[in-house]
Design an enzyme around this catalytic site. Structure first.
Site, PDB file in Angstrom:
ATOM      1  CD  GLN A  24      58.100 -11.452  86.025  1.00  0.00           C
ATOM      2  OE1 GLN A  24      57.860 -10.857  87.241  1.00  0.00           O
ATOM      3  NE2 GLN A  24      57.379 -10.879  85.012  1.00  0.00           N
ATOM      4  CG  PHE A  25      60.738 -17.783  82.815  1.00  0.00           C
ATOM      5  CD1 PHE A  25      60.762 -17.697  81.229  1.00  0.00           C
ATOM      6  CD2 PHE A  25      59.569 -18.119  83.448  1.00  0.00           C
ATOM      7  CE1 PHE A  25      59.435 -17.961  80.630  1.00  0.00           C
ATOM      8  CE2 PHE A  25      58.323 -18.542  82.596  1.00  0.00           C
ATOM      9  CZ  PHE A  25      58.507 -18.442  81.088  1.00  0.00           C
ATOM     10  CB  THR A  26      59.015 -13.277  81.523  1.00  0.00           C
ATOM     11  OG1 THR A  26      58.346 -12.449  82.884  1.00  0.00           O
ATOM     12  CG2 THR A  26      57.815 -14.306  81.254  1.00  0.00           C
TER      13      THR A  26
END
Length: 154
Positions: free
Chosen positions: A81-83
Site C-alpha cells: 500500500q503505497f498510500t
C-alpha cells in the site's frame, strides 16, 4: 517502511472479484515503502519484521494482550500500500512523491513477503502488488498498530 498491523479474525483480498488470498485469525498488514528505504531489505526492516511477529497483541486466557502472532501460530496477510506515504500538507490532492518508485517497491515487497514466510511458522499470504484490490477484514478489538522505520535505529 511503514507497516499498519490489524489484529483480525479473518481477512481476504479480491482482485477482479476473485479471492487471491485469505487468512483466519492473525494479522492483516498493510506494507508501504518510502523513497528513503533504498532498494534492498535493510537491518531496520528485519527488526521491524521480528517486532511484527513478536508483538504481544493477542489475548491470553485472561483476556490480556500477552501473546504474539508466533505464540498463537496465527496467519498473516501482507498487502502492499503505497498510500501509506501520502502527503496531504498542500492542496486537496495527496502527493505520493515520498513513496518508493514502483519497480523498487515491487522488489522490496517480494523480498519482504519471502522473508516473513521464512521467519513465520503460520500461514503467510499476500495480495498482488500494484493490483486494484478489495481488502476485507474483521478487525478484532479493534487493534491497529503502526510501525515506522524512522522509529527503529540501525
Amino acid at each position: 517502511m511503514r507497516l499498519v498491523l490489524q489484529r483480525v479474525t479473518g481477512a481476504s483480498v479480491r482482485v477482479s472479484g476473485k479471492i487471491v488470498a485469505d487468512i483466519d485469525t492473525g494479522l492483516l498488514v498493510l506494507v508501504g515503502f518510502g523513497a528513503e528505504d533504498g532498494d534492498a531489505i535493510t537491518p531496520v526492516m528485519y527488526k521491524m519484521i521480528e517486532k511484527m511477529l513478536d508483538l504481544r497483541i493477542f489475548s491470553d486466557d485472561t483476556g490480556k494482550m500477552n501473546r504474539s502472532l508466533r505464540d498463537i501460530t496465527g496467519d498473516i496477510l501482507l498487502v502492499s500500500q503505497f498510500t501509506l506515504y501520502a502527503s496531504c500538507r498542500k492542496g486537496r490532492r495527496p502527493s505520493f512523491s515520498d513513496a518508493a518508485p514502483p519497480d523498487v517497491a515491487t522488489r522490496l515487497f517480494d523480498c519482504f513477503v519471502t522473508d516473513v514466510a521464512t521467519r513465520h511458522n503460520g500461514k503467510t499470504a499476500s495480495g498482488i502488488f500494484g493490483a486494484d484490490m478489495d481488502v476485507s477484514l474483521t478487525n478484532q478489538g479493534p487493534v491497529t498498530i503502526v510501525l515506522d522505520s524512522r522509529d527503529f535505529s540501525e
